[in-house]
Design a protein around this motif. Sequence first.
Motif, PDB file in Angstrom:
ATOM      1  N   GLY A  23     -13.809 -46.526 -29.476  1.00 55.66           N
ATOM      2  CA  GLY A  23     -14.241 -46.117 -30.815  1.00 55.66           C
ATOM      3  C   GLY A  23     -14.425 -44.618 -30.954  1.00 55.66           C
ATOM      4  O   GLY A  23     -14.706 -44.124 -32.053  1.00 55.66           O
ATOM      5  N   SER A  24     -14.267 -43.891 -29.846  1.00 54.38           N
ATOM      6  CA  SER A  24     -14.458 -42.438 -29.936  1.00 54.38           C
ATOM      7  C   SER A  24     -13.315 -41.775 -30.694  1.00 54.38           C
ATOM      8  O   SER A  24     -13.462 -40.658 -31.185  1.00 54.38           O
ATOM      9  N   GLY A  25     -12.195 -42.471 -30.786  1.00 55.60           N
ATOM     10  CA  GLY A  25     -11.047 -41.905 -31.496  1.00 55.60           C
ATOM     11  C   GLY A  25      -9.910 -41.541 -30.561  1.00 55.60           C
ATOM     12  O   GLY A  25      -9.017 -40.776 -30.931  1.00 55.60           O
ATOM     13  N   LYS A  26      -9.909 -42.129 -29.349  1.00 53.20           N
ATOM     14  CA  LYS A  26      -8.879 -41.787 -28.357  1.00 53.20           C
ATOM     15  C   LYS A  26      -7.462 -42.058 -28.838  1.00 53.20           C
ATOM     16  O   LYS A  26      -6.596 -41.188 -28.730  1.00 53.20           O
ATOM     17  N   THR A  27      -7.243 -43.265 -29.343  1.00 50.32           N
ATOM     18  CA  THR A  27      -5.880 -43.644 -29.703  1.00 50.32           C
ATOM     19  C   THR A  27      -5.357 -42.785 -30.860  1.00 50.32           C
ATOM     20  O   THR A  27      -4.234 -42.286 -30.825  1.00 50.32           O
ATOM     21  N   THR A  28      -6.217 -42.615 -31.858  1.00 46.87           N
ATOM     22  CA  THR A  28      -5.844 -41.755 -32.981  1.00 46.87           C
ATOM     23  C   THR A  28      -5.554 -40.340 -32.481  1.00 46.87           C
ATOM     24  O   THR A  28      -4.579 -39.707 -32.893  1.00 46.87           O
ATOM     25  N   LYS A  38      -2.366 -37.864 -32.730  1.00 48.96           N
ATOM     26  CA  LYS A  38      -2.511 -36.532 -33.335  1.00 48.96           C
ATOM     27  C   LYS A  38      -1.970 -35.448 -32.402  1.00 48.96           C
ATOM     28  O   LYS A  38      -1.265 -34.537 -32.828  1.00 48.96           O
ATOM     29  N   ARG A  47      -7.442 -54.468 -24.490  1.00 47.83           N
ATOM     30  CA  ARG A  47      -7.407 -54.646 -25.936  1.00 47.83           C
ATOM     31  C   ARG A  47      -5.963 -54.518 -26.432  1.00 47.83           C
ATOM     32  O   ARG A  47      -5.499 -53.421 -26.742  1.00 47.83           O
ATOM     33  N   GLN A  99      -1.831 -50.587 -31.904  1.00 49.96           N
ATOM     34  CA  GLN A  99      -2.220 -49.444 -32.741  1.00 49.96           C
ATOM     35  C   GLN A  99      -1.416 -48.204 -32.337  1.00 49.96           C
ATOM     36  O   GLN A  99      -0.877 -47.497 -33.196  1.00 49.96           O
ATOM     37  N   LYS A 116     -14.169 -36.632 -35.301  1.00 42.05           N
ATOM     38  CA  LYS A 116     -15.035 -36.904 -36.453  1.00 42.05           C
ATOM     39  C   LYS A 116     -15.933 -35.708 -36.784  1.00 42.05           C
ATOM     40  O   LYS A 116     -17.061 -35.877 -37.250  1.00 42.05           O
ATOM     41  N   ASP A 175     -15.367 -33.916 -39.059  1.00 41.98           N
ATOM     42  CA  ASP A 175     -15.328 -33.821 -40.525  1.00 41.98           C
ATOM     43  C   ASP A 175     -16.568 -34.466 -41.130  1.00 41.98           C
ATOM     44  O   ASP A 175     -16.905 -34.231 -42.277  1.00 41.98           O
ATOM     45  N   GLY A 210     -11.302 -33.181 -34.117  1.00 43.12           N
ATOM     46  CA  GLY A 210     -10.697 -34.145 -35.041  1.00 43.12           C
ATOM     47  C   GLY A 210     -11.402 -33.981 -36.381  1.00 43.12           C
ATOM     48  O   GLY A 210     -12.628 -33.960 -36.440  1.00 43.12           O
ATOM     49  N   VAL A 211     -10.608 -33.832 -37.430  1.00 39.81           N
ATOM     50  CA  VAL A 211     -11.223 -33.560 -38.731  1.00 39.81           C
ATOM     51  C   VAL A 211     -10.777 -34.544 -39.801  1.00 39.81           C
ATOM     52  O   VAL A 211     -10.785 -34.213 -40.990  1.00 39.81           O
ATOM     53  N   GLY A 212     -10.402 -35.741 -39.394  1.00 41.67           N
ATOM     54  CA  GLY A 212     -10.030 -36.740 -40.382  1.00 41.67           C
ATOM     55  C   GLY A 212      -9.366 -37.922 -39.708  1.00 41.67           C
ATOM     56  O   GLY A 212      -8.937 -37.837 -38.560  1.00 41.67           O
ATOM     57  N   GLU A 213      -9.320 -39.038 -40.451  1.00 35.53           N
ATOM     58  CA  GLU A 213      -8.702 -40.229 -39.884  1.00 35.53           C
ATOM     59  C   GLU A 213      -7.192 -40.112 -39.822  1.00 35.53           C
ATOM     60  O   GLU A 213      -6.542 -40.762 -39.012  1.00 35.53           O
TER      61      GLU A 213
HETATM   62  P1  GDP Z   1     -10.492 -45.549 -29.708  1.00 33.70           P
HETATM   63  O1  GDP Z   1     -11.151 -46.886 -29.603  1.00 33.70           O
HETATM   64  O2  GDP Z   1     -11.231 -44.510 -28.930  1.00 33.70           O
HETATM   65  O3  GDP Z   1      -9.036 -45.563 -29.389  1.00 33.70           O
HETATM   66  O4  GDP Z   1     -10.669 -45.076 -31.237  1.00 33.70           O
HETATM   67  P2  GDP Z   1      -9.649 -45.123 -32.465  1.00 33.70           P
HETATM   68  O5  GDP Z   1      -8.580 -44.106 -32.291  1.00 33.70           O
HETATM   69  O6  GDP Z   1      -9.228 -46.514 -32.723  1.00 33.70           O
HETATM   70  O7  GDP Z   1     -10.603 -44.589 -33.626  1.00 33.70           O
HETATM   71  C1  GDP Z   1     -11.768 -45.277 -34.043  1.00 33.70           C
HETATM   72  C2  GDP Z   1     -12.009 -44.981 -35.510  1.00 33.70           C
HETATM   73  O8  GDP Z   1     -12.328 -43.618 -35.705  1.00 33.70           O
HETATM   74  C3  GDP Z   1     -10.802 -45.244 -36.383  1.00 33.70           C
HETATM   75  O9  GDP Z   1     -11.238 -45.840 -37.581  1.00 33.70           O
HETATM   76  C4  GDP Z   1     -10.236 -43.850 -36.636  1.00 33.70           C
HETATM   77  O10 GDP Z   1      -9.532 -43.770 -37.855  1.00 33.70           O
HETATM   78  C5  GDP Z   1     -11.490 -43.026 -36.678  1.00 33.70           C
HETATM   79  N1  GDP Z   1     -11.268 -41.605 -36.332  1.00 33.70           N
HETATM   80  C6  GDP Z   1     -10.664 -41.100 -35.224  1.00 33.70           C
HETATM   81  N2  GDP Z   1     -10.682 -39.750 -35.248  1.00 33.70           N
HETATM   82  C7  GDP Z   1     -11.313 -39.382 -36.393  1.00 33.70           C
HETATM   83  C8  GDP Z   1     -11.666 -38.110 -36.987  1.00 33.70           C
HETATM   84  O11 GDP Z   1     -11.408 -37.018 -36.452  1.00 33.70           O
HETATM   85  N3  GDP Z   1     -12.322 -38.160 -38.188  1.00 33.70           N
HETATM   86  C9  GDP Z   1     -12.636 -39.340 -38.789  1.00 33.70           C
HETATM   87  N4  GDP Z   1     -13.298 -39.277 -39.942  1.00 33.70           N
HETATM   88  N5  GDP Z   1     -12.341 -40.537 -38.262  1.00 33.70           N
HETATM   89  C10 GDP Z   1     -11.678 -40.572 -37.082  1.00 33.70           C
END
Ligand code: GDP
Length: 297
Positions: free
Chosen positions: A110-115, A119, A141, A147, A249, A251, A274-277
Amino acid sequence: MFDNLTQKLSQSFRNLRGQGRLSEDNIRDALRDVRMALLEADVALPVVKDFIQAVRERALGEEVTRSLTPGQVFIKIVHDELVALMGATNDRLDLQVRPPAVILLAGLQGSGKTTTAAKLALWLTEREKKRVLLVSTDVYRPAAMDQLRNLGRDIGVEVFPSDPSQAPLTIARDALAEAQRKVMDVLIVDTAGRLHVDEEMMREAKDLAAVVQPAELLFVVDAMTGQDAVNTAKAFDAALPLTGVILTKADGDARGGAALSIRAVTGKPIKFIGVGEKVRKGLEPFHPDRMASRILG
Ligand code: GDP
């Protein structure tokens, strides 16, 4: 993310015009304002203490020249110390190794690794003209693998096909071989995260690092998680040879204190925020001076 600290500080100095030097007496209120602002922003207490001490030392006896007000002098000191705390330069990725350079991403679920993996892949292909291969080793998972595959398709970056039935180390080894065979510049490895720091996750990340020998081992952390982010950063930094941090996050409008604390606690540079989804436009290089200005408001 912080209240308008500049305004507050200017206020506390409003009666000091015409003073030649800053003194313990006349910076007391201002230091209290800075301390409050940092604590409210969830900066770790020891970091706040050290910071206040550094500002106090520099401010005391600082001469106030004719062209500046005491408030301006003080605010500049706070700004400079914030920059110093977060790292004076904008630290770039160091991918100067024999290709493929591997970037390994570690962090909690949930930290945003995959996104962030997507990026970074887009950033490297578009800005740096690199040939990038992505891979997910998150066999726990299957949704995370899907994803990454979908994100890769959206941005036109190849994703190495991996399968939840395989071992993470096998996937990493095969992906590296594929990146070598295809003469890729960069391989980005997304790893499994769990909800909390646990030994098994750390061991797996360590083993993966041993196999792929990353040029960059980046800790991905959610800026919105405040003090937890600092504790998690400590645990990852102790267990893995991190080379830097990506703060996601950023942002969000609260708890930006993570940027200050994590840098101070781990000593590792924040390389991106990271500054957005959205994968496009959702990643920026970290600039300590910009963050300092943002903190001061
Ligand atoms: P993972 O479990 O670490 O791989 O996390 P995900 O990449 O699935 O991201 C978890 C949630 O955080 C998703 O809903 C993403 O869209 C959101 N997210 C990731 N990076 C950012 C960011 O920089 N800003 C915002 N607002 N949301 C983010």
